[in-house]
Enzyme design. Structure first.
Site, PDB file in Angstrom:
ATOM      1  N   SER A 145       0.692  -1.320   0.074  1.00 57.84           N
ATOM      2  CA  SER A 145      -0.164  -0.019   0.117  1.00 57.84           C
ATOM      3  C   SER A 145       1.028   1.157   0.052  1.00 57.84           C
ATOM      4  O   SER A 145       1.770   1.328   0.882  1.00 57.84           O
ATOM      5  CB  SER A 145      -0.735   0.219   1.211  1.00 57.84           C
ATOM      6  N   LEU A 146       0.413   2.269  -0.762  1.00 64.41           N
ATOM      7  CA  LEU A 146       1.200   3.561  -0.908  1.00 64.41           C
ATOM      8  C   LEU A 146       0.503   4.669   0.054  1.00 64.41           C
ATOM      9  O   LEU A 146       1.013   5.587   0.096  1.00 64.41           O
ATOM     10  CB  LEU A 146       1.075   4.049  -2.228  1.00 64.41           C
ATOM     11  N   SER A 147      -0.494   4.324   0.660  1.00 60.86           N
ATOM     12  CA  SER A 147      -1.317   5.057   1.575  1.00 60.86           C
ATOM     13  C   SER A 147      -0.327   6.119   2.524  1.00 60.86           C
ATOM     14  O   SER A 147      -0.508   7.215   2.658  1.00 60.86           O
ATOM     15  CB  SER A 147      -2.105   4.314   2.432  1.00 60.86           C
ATOM     16  N   ASP A 205     -13.711   7.789  -3.277  1.00 63.90           N
ATOM     17  CA  ASP A 205     -12.990   7.096  -4.485  1.00 63.90           C
ATOM     18  C   ASP A 205     -13.762   7.792  -5.751  1.00 63.90           C
ATOM     19  O   ASP A 205     -13.100   8.205  -6.639  1.00 63.90           O
ATOM     20  CB  ASP A 205     -13.338   5.753  -4.740  1.00 63.90           C
ATOM     21  N   TYR A 219      -1.609   3.049 -12.244  1.00 65.46           N
ATOM     22  CA  TYR A 219      -0.422   3.831 -12.001  1.00 65.46           C
ATOM     23  C   TYR A 219       0.849   3.342 -11.929  1.00 65.46           C
ATOM     24  O   TYR A 219       1.748   4.327 -11.824  1.00 65.46           O
ATOM     25  CB  TYR A 219      -0.689   4.644 -10.731  1.00 65.46           C
ATOM     26  N   GLY A 244     -15.404  -4.309 -12.791  1.00 68.93           N
ATOM     27  CA  GLY A 244     -15.519  -4.579 -11.497  1.00 68.93           C
ATOM     28  C   GLY A 244     -15.651  -3.603 -10.444  1.00 68.93           C
ATOM     29  O   GLY A 244     -16.389  -2.780 -10.883  1.00 68.93           O
ATOM     30  N   THR A 248      -9.100  -0.863   2.535  1.00 65.84           N
ATOM     31  CA  THR A 248      -8.855  -1.074   1.346  1.00 65.84           C
ATOM     32  C   THR A 248      -9.307  -2.575   1.430  1.00 65.84           C
ATOM     33  O   THR A 248      -9.765  -3.148   2.204  1.00 65.84           O
ATOM     34  CB  THR A 248      -7.341  -1.249   0.790  1.00 65.84           C
ATOM     35  N   LYS A 307     -14.001  -3.282   2.475  1.00 68.76           N
ATOM     36  CA  LYS A 307     -14.798  -1.900   2.066  1.00 68.76           C
ATOM     37  C   LYS A 307     -16.210  -2.047   2.280  1.00 68.76           C
ATOM     38  O   LYS A 307     -16.937  -1.080   2.446  1.00 68.76           O
ATOM     39  CB  LYS A 307     -14.452  -1.359   0.783  1.00 68.76           C
TER      40      LYS A 307
HETATM   41  P1  NAP Z   1     -11.699  -5.788  -9.993  1.00 67.20           P
HETATM   42  O1  NAP Z   1     -12.773  -5.584  -9.005  1.00 67.20           O
HETATM   43  O2  NAP Z   1     -10.898  -7.048  -9.928  1.00 67.20           O
HETATM   44  O3  NAP Z   1     -12.161  -5.946 -11.745  1.00 67.20           O
HETATM   45  C1  NAP Z   1     -11.118  -5.984 -12.529  1.00 67.20           C
HETATM   46  C2  NAP Z   1     -12.071  -5.827 -14.060  1.00 67.20           C
HETATM   47  O4  NAP Z   1     -11.078  -6.331 -14.908  1.00 67.20           O
HETATM   48  C3  NAP Z   1     -12.993  -7.242 -14.021  1.00 67.20           C
HETATM   49  O5  NAP Z   1     -13.968  -6.771 -15.020  1.00 67.20           O
HETATM   50  C4  NAP Z   1     -12.198  -8.235 -14.671  1.00 67.20           C
HETATM   51  O6  NAP Z   1     -13.054  -9.071 -15.320  1.00 67.20           O
HETATM   52  C5  NAP Z   1     -11.448  -7.331 -15.544  1.00 67.20           C
HETATM   53  N1  NAP Z   1     -10.169  -8.279 -15.915  1.00 67.20           N
HETATM   54  C6  NAP Z   1      -9.226  -8.914 -14.979  1.00 67.20           C
HETATM   55  N2  NAP Z   1      -8.149  -9.304 -15.628  1.00 67.20           N
HETATM   56  C7  NAP Z   1      -8.495  -9.336 -16.863  1.00 67.20           C
HETATM   57  C8  NAP Z   1      -7.947  -9.738 -18.247  1.00 67.20           C
HETATM   58  N3  NAP Z   1      -6.856 -10.405 -18.155  1.00 67.20           N
HETATM   59  N4  NAP Z   1      -8.633  -9.356 -19.306  1.00 67.20           N
HETATM   60  C9  NAP Z   1      -9.610  -8.740 -19.614  1.00 67.20           C
HETATM   61  N5  NAP Z   1     -10.393  -8.161 -18.560  1.00 67.20           N
HETATM   62  C10 NAP Z   1      -9.785  -8.620 -17.089  1.00 67.20           C
HETATM   63  O7  NAP Z   1     -10.630  -4.719  -9.977  1.00 67.20           O
HETATM   64  P2  NAP Z   1     -10.732  -3.178  -9.751  1.00 67.20           P
HETATM   65  O8  NAP Z   1     -10.739  -2.777  -8.463  1.00 67.20           O
HETATM   66  O9  NAP Z   1     -12.047  -2.655 -10.404  1.00 67.20           O
HETATM   67  O10 NAP Z   1      -9.414  -2.394 -10.288  1.00 67.20           O
HETATM   68  C11 NAP Z   1      -9.181  -2.477 -11.797  1.00 67.20           C
HETATM   69  C12 NAP Z   1      -8.097  -1.575 -12.172  1.00 67.20           C
HETATM   70  O11 NAP Z   1      -8.171  -0.430 -11.759  1.00 67.20           O
HETATM   71  C13 NAP Z   1      -6.759  -2.146 -11.366  1.00 67.20           C
HETATM   72  O12 NAP Z   1      -5.844  -2.240 -12.249  1.00 67.20           O
HETATM   73  C14 NAP Z   1      -6.497  -1.177 -10.472  1.00 67.20           C
HETATM   74  O13 NAP Z   1      -5.194  -1.059  -9.891  1.00 67.20           O
HETATM   75  C15 NAP Z   1      -7.079  -0.007 -10.748  1.00 67.20           C
HETATM   76  N6  NAP Z   1      -7.409   0.971  -9.977  1.00 67.20           N
HETATM   77  C16 NAP Z   1      -6.879   2.141  -9.828  1.00 67.20           C
HETATM   78  C17 NAP Z   1      -7.386   2.988  -8.891  1.00 67.20           C
HETATM   79  C18 NAP Z   1      -6.660   4.539  -8.550  1.00 67.20           C
HETATM   80  O14 NAP Z   1      -7.027   5.065  -7.587  1.00 67.20           O
HETATM   81  N7  NAP Z   1      -6.150   4.893  -9.467  1.00 67.20           N
HETATM   82  C19 NAP Z   1      -8.444   2.700  -7.815  1.00 67.20           C
HETATM   83  C20 NAP Z   1      -8.911   1.268  -7.694  1.00 67.20           C
HETATM   84  C21 NAP Z   1      -8.619   0.544  -8.796  1.00 67.20           C
HETATM   85  P3  NAP Z   1     -13.782 -10.467 -14.543  1.00 67.20           P
HETATM   86  O15 NAP Z   1     -14.853 -10.013 -13.669  1.00 67.20           O
HETATM   87  O16 NAP Z   1     -14.337 -11.210 -15.369  1.00 67.20           O
HETATM   88  O17 NAP Z   1     -12.820 -11.239 -13.881  1.00 67.20           O
END
Ligand code: NAP
Length: 306
Positions: free
Chosen positions: A17-19, A104, A245, A130, A64, A68
């Site tokens: 975590s980078l918090s 968020d 990021y 997701g 996290t 949540k």
């Molecule tokens: P999540 O709940 O696990 O959802 C991920 C989504 O991506 C799901 O729809 C999943 O499909 C799909 N997926 C996973 N692996 C895949 C692949 N190989 N090919 C195609 N689709 C794929 O994750 P999340 O929390 O939503 O996070 C998603 C991304 O956003 C991550 O990269 C995370 O680091 C980033 N994020 C960034 C921030 C920020 O503040 N910048 C905050 C939160 C998240 P399935 O449901 O079919 O598995």
């Protein structure tokens, strides 16, 4: 004697975590002595942590995965977006009364503003269905987006997300598709569509904001987009927003930049959601622009070393 103000982030796993890097530079501005710890709280250990918080002088904490949602019945109340999202990333302890917030969605909105874009009347194309996609969808609906399209490798998940988002918005009392109140920005003509990831090229044409909400392209992830041809279909003014990021520039963002499109990585959302939480912890307003760059500098060094 100086009082040390204590804060934490809880979750499992928590090691990466980078918090602390996000919150400490800001919190140090408000508290003379401050601690911000990463605490490993596994699924099942949350009630014990909540008991501890009520008795120890912990002023607030961030949450996290995987807590949540599970934290909600253990809180004394919810405020703001947490009421709509049913998900909490920030808890403030006011003399033993624990209130949950979710920063968020607002963090995402503020990071978009940084690029000069708003959600009102925007046409969003989101890849992934997701947790983060759900937050973005709820924020975009409540801010008056004109169209939201979700593409996912399992399109039924995209459909379910949109159905649930509509229901959530209705249940939280915001009129959807009905006559709008003065403070209600929901676009009554808003369109919601879904499809599979391989429809990206045909769906890209009308999008104002193209968002990657999948982990494709993330450091340490084996897979990346097989084909980025869909980028060529975007309007010249479109923004390509990758929520990842690390790395700061994914292959997706590199290719979008090479085509002359505007880009944004996930650091903006990460930093803004953190500053919004700090504002609640400190109970004071502050200049987000000034703090943003201070945190970003600290984080860039850390992200490189992850
Ligand atoms: P999540 O709940 O696990 O959802 C991920 C989504 O991506 C799901 O729809 C999943 O499909 C799909 N997926 C996973 N692996 C895949 C692949 N190989 N090919 C195609 N689709 C794929 O994750 P999340 O929390 O939503 O996070 C998603 C991304 O956003 C991550 O990269 C995370 O680091 C980033 N994020 C960034 C921030 C920020 O503040 N910048 C905050 C939160 C998240 P399935 O449901 O079919 O598995």
């Amino acid at each position: 004697m100086k009082i040390t103000h204590k804060f934490a982030v809880i979750g499992s796993p928590i090691g990466h975590s980078l918090s602390p890097e996000i919150h400490l530079p800001v919190l140090r501005r408000f508290f003379e002595a401050v601690e911000y710890n990463k605490v490993e709280v596994k699924k099942g250990e949350l009630p014990e942590w909540m008991k501890r918080v009520r008795t120890e002088p912990i002023r607030g904490f961030n949450i996290t995965m995987p807590h949540k949602t599970d934290v909600i019945p253990l809180l004394d109340g919810l405020e703001g977006d947490a009421l709509v999202y049913g998900s909490v990333n920030t808890v403030v302890n006011r003399q033993g009364r624990l209130t949950g917030y979710n920063t968020d969605g607002e963090g995402f909105r503020l990071s978009l503003l940084q690029t000069g874009r708003g959600l009102e009347e925007a046409n969003l194309l989101i890849l992934g269905a997701g947790g983060v996609a759900r937050t973005l969808v709820l924020k975009a609906i409540s801010e008056g987006a004109s169209q939201i399209t979700i593409l996912a490798r399992n399109p039924e998940k995209a459909e379910a997300l949109l159905r649930e988002a509509k229901k959530t918005i209705r249940e939280t009392g915001i009129a959807f598709g009905e006559s709008m109140g003065a403070n209600n920005k929901i676009n009554k003509d808003m369109r919601m569509e879904y499809g599979s990831l391989d429809e990206a090229a045909e769906r890209a044409k009308g999008a104002d904001i193209f968002i990657n909400a999948t982990p494709l392209g993330m450091e340490g992830m084996e897979s990346d987009f097989a084909d980025l041809a869909f980028l060529k279909e975007l309007k010249r003014e479109a923004l390509v927003y990758d929520l990842i990021y690390y790395p700061g520039e994914t292959r997706l963002l590199g290719a979008a930049s090479a085509l002359g499109l505007s880009t944004q990585n996930g650091l903006g959302m990460l930093i803004y959601q953190g500053m919004l939480a700090d504002r609640l912890f400190a109970d004071e307003d502050f200049d987000f622009d000034e703090m943003y760059y201070m945190v970003k500098v600290q984080l860039e060094g850390k992200v490189d070393r992850l």
